[in-house]
Design an enzyme around this catalytic site. Sequence first.
Site, PDB file in Angstrom:
ATOM      1  N   HIS A  48      64.049  36.389  29.692  1.00 56.79           N
ATOM      2  CA  HIS A  48      63.373  35.152  29.274  1.00 56.79           C
ATOM      3  C   HIS A  48      61.966  35.002  29.870  1.00 56.79           C
ATOM      4  CE1 HIS A  48      62.433  30.946  28.679  1.00 56.79           C
ATOM      5  NE2 HIS A  48      62.541  30.723  29.966  1.00 56.79           N
ATOM      6  N   HIS A  72      58.247  31.526  36.512  1.00 55.29           N
ATOM      7  CA  HIS A  72      58.330  30.084  36.247  1.00 55.29           C
ATOM      8  C   HIS A  72      59.709  29.478  36.474  1.00 55.29           C
ATOM      9  CE1 HIS A  72      59.894  31.041  32.156  1.00 55.29           C
ATOM     10  NE2 HIS A  72      60.408  29.835  32.213  1.00 55.29           N
ATOM     11  N   GLU A  76      63.505  26.834  40.252  1.00 56.23           N
ATOM     12  CA  GLU A  76      64.537  25.973  39.692  1.00 56.23           C
ATOM     13  C   GLU A  76      65.909  26.666  39.680  1.00 56.23           C
ATOM     14  OE1 GLU A  76      63.761  22.921  38.949  1.00 56.23           O
ATOM     15  OE2 GLU A  76      65.693  22.267  38.120  1.00 56.23           O
ATOM     16  N   ASP A  77      65.920  27.937  39.361  1.00 57.91           N
ATOM     17  CA  ASP A  77      67.199  28.584  39.057  1.00 57.91           C
ATOM     18  C   ASP A  77      67.697  29.629  40.061  1.00 57.91           C
ATOM     19  OD1 ASP A  77      67.269  27.071  36.804  1.00 57.91           O
ATOM     20  OD2 ASP A  77      66.495  28.622  35.478  1.00 57.91           O
ATOM     21  N   ASP A 139      57.207  28.770  27.376  1.00 55.39           N
ATOM     22  CA  ASP A 139      58.600  28.695  27.831  1.00 55.39           C
ATOM     23  C   ASP A 139      59.439  27.965  26.784  1.00 55.39           C
ATOM     24  OD1 ASP A 139      60.891  28.542  29.540  1.00 55.39           O
ATOM     25  OD2 ASP A 139      60.261  26.538  30.164  1.00 55.39           O
ATOM     26  N   ASP A 260      50.652  21.498  -3.589  1.00 55.73           N
ATOM     27  CA  ASP A 260      51.338  20.721  -2.566  1.00 55.73           C
ATOM     28  C   ASP A 260      51.965  21.600  -1.492  1.00 55.73           C
ATOM     29  OD1 ASP A 260      50.791  18.301  -3.873  1.00 55.73           O
ATOM     30  OD2 ASP A 260      52.413  18.708  -5.282  1.00 55.73           O
TER      31      ASP A 260
HETATM   32 MN    MN Z   1      62.194  28.968  31.284  1.00 58.57          MN
END
Ligand code: MN
Length: 722
Positions: A48, A72, A76-77, A139, A260
Amino acid sequence: MMRQFELVERVAAYEPAVNEDLLNRAYVYAMQKHGTQTRASGDPYFSHPLEVAGILTGLRLDSASIATALLHDVVEDTDATLEEIERSFGAEIARLVDGVTKLGKLELQSEQSKHAENFRKLLLAMSEDIRVLLVKLADRLHNMQTLHYVRSPEKRSRVARETMEIYAPLAERIGMQRFKDELEDLAFQYLYPEARESVMARLAYLEDEGGDLTQKIVERLRRDLAEEGIEAAVFGRRKSPFSIWRKMQRRDVAFEQLADIMAFRIIVDSAGDCYRALGVLHGRYSVLPGRFKDYISVPKPNGYRSLHTGIFGPERQRIEVQIRTRDMHEIAEYGVAAHWHYKEKGDRKDAPQWEGRQYGWVRELLEILEHASNPDEFLEHTKLEMFQDQVFCFTPRGELIALPRGATPIDFAYAVHSEVGNTCVGAKVNARMVPLRTGLKNGDQVEVITSKAQRPSPDWENFVVTGKAKSNIRRFIRQEQRQQFTQLGRQIIEKAFRKEGYDLTEKALQSVLKKLQAANVEDLDALVGQGHISGREVLLAVVPALREKERESKKNQKVVPLSRARKKKNAGHVAVPIKGLIPGMAVHFANCCHPLPGDRIVGIVTTGKGVTVHTIDCDTLANFHDAPERWVDLAWETESSEEPFIGRLHLIVTNEPGALGSLSTVIGKSAGNITNLKFTNRKTDFFEMLVDIEVTDVKHLSNIVAALRSMPAISSVERARG
Ligand code: MN
């Protein structure tokens, strides 16, 4: 997965000063930290951040941004800390990673309240360095691209909604049209799958019909320009399903022409050529009035520049054309990222430099941050334009309450708690007393003043805007009315008993509940209070012997049989599968909107006539806005019914042979039965009509609407609304 050297090569291809060492170390560090973690797809988690870095190389971002992308999610993880990142990669990378992490917390939370302090930090983080925002958007883009792997439907739609409401507008704000389009279209897919499918089906149909028309128009425009000596690239591009859908919604029209769904684009070398190309088009074709816009001399706030015009073009089609230079085109697609350069090394390091006035709003934000004396002032100034239809207010303790635009202190009170709303007597906004109907502004601090003695006023319903406030107020009013009916009913019964010299006991009433079809004693009181049963009827039910006596002596007060209204109620009550009716009231379905099982409905009480059921969006309801006491909240007992209901459609049909025949075929095929049909407007090329169809519920009617919409001869199908 992209290999380490491949990533470095990609960056080196556009950034000669690539920081290879930084990229290599970030790659290895992130891979080790994420270790054996996996994503919903089953891929290693590290794929990711690597994909996010890949997306950013597509924007030609600098080494620091790419490294930030790789890192990034580690704070957090994983067990990585910001201090560790700072030690290994330096202060700049640590600051960027911290910014992305904080921005990740800007989520739509179900309780809708976040601490103001956090919110400010997030804004700070994102404005401090635009690269934070770019990494966050990439992200989000990758998460949206892989959203189908996420199992929980709730999570999928939460993420999609967030994307639609926060990230797509952010991308637009900084001019990244490409990102914005892709984010919106991905979110659209999850939020409104049926709508998207129907748009796609229609697109396929129109493209089948006019496929090479696009190519013909492109070639013709190219030739036109070449003949006048202008070198230009010309493209025909399909608009995104979401933008088409939004346009349909906004203008309430179907899309029927190639024009259109296609946009044409002319790319030339210089701004001068833009105006010359415009001259060529306007010289050779009729100009559609009101379409010309010059965003070259007056760029949009996000830096977008281009000429827009509409012409009645080649192949006799109305077409939209955008004319711009290559540079303008880059900015239009990639916005702030297109401007990515750095000052020479040694000159104030880290400071990204974007071209002057185009990103003025970022500078403005920074200035406000530096100079604002208090945080509320800062919030008001920044205007939070990305949340255009919301206002953010604070409780005295600094909690953030998000409300729709136009919300009042009453809405605020109910958003805090129902009890606070029900007992609200006044409000202070920014420490000053204000009328309860005052509209709230961004950054307002609202203090609700309550009193135990207070009750919601019916008048409030006229100015509150949130559903929570509305439903609470209505519920309260209903309860209160019911209480009054109950008290009145009890007095009437007592009087009837006293008149004949009987004592009224609770037990006596209990014994006749069944006979009088009341659920309980209170219900019986209410029925009498509302006039559906007389006090004497109750008495006669309790003391049947009295009835005999009455028959014998004609002089006695005329016996009122079960009143008409009561009989009607019984009939209606059994046949109508609706919850929320006041027992004893007759029910009608409104002729203006023809409510169907599954529709959201509301009742309007008319004295002596009972309740008329309308759909919640019926135009007729506007007539009752000043009479909130007549509104009754209703709901269907079941979503579908055995009994047929009448649904009414408004159609615009092209006047061509066989159009009406195929119309009835399509409706018949969907198991609908046409019961009535009326032309409201007949012209040579089309007619407008109202069609009543027997259906079982709203879903059934929707299926018929969808089938009708796919017919080329039908240019518009809508439910009739009042
Ligand atoms: Mn991420």
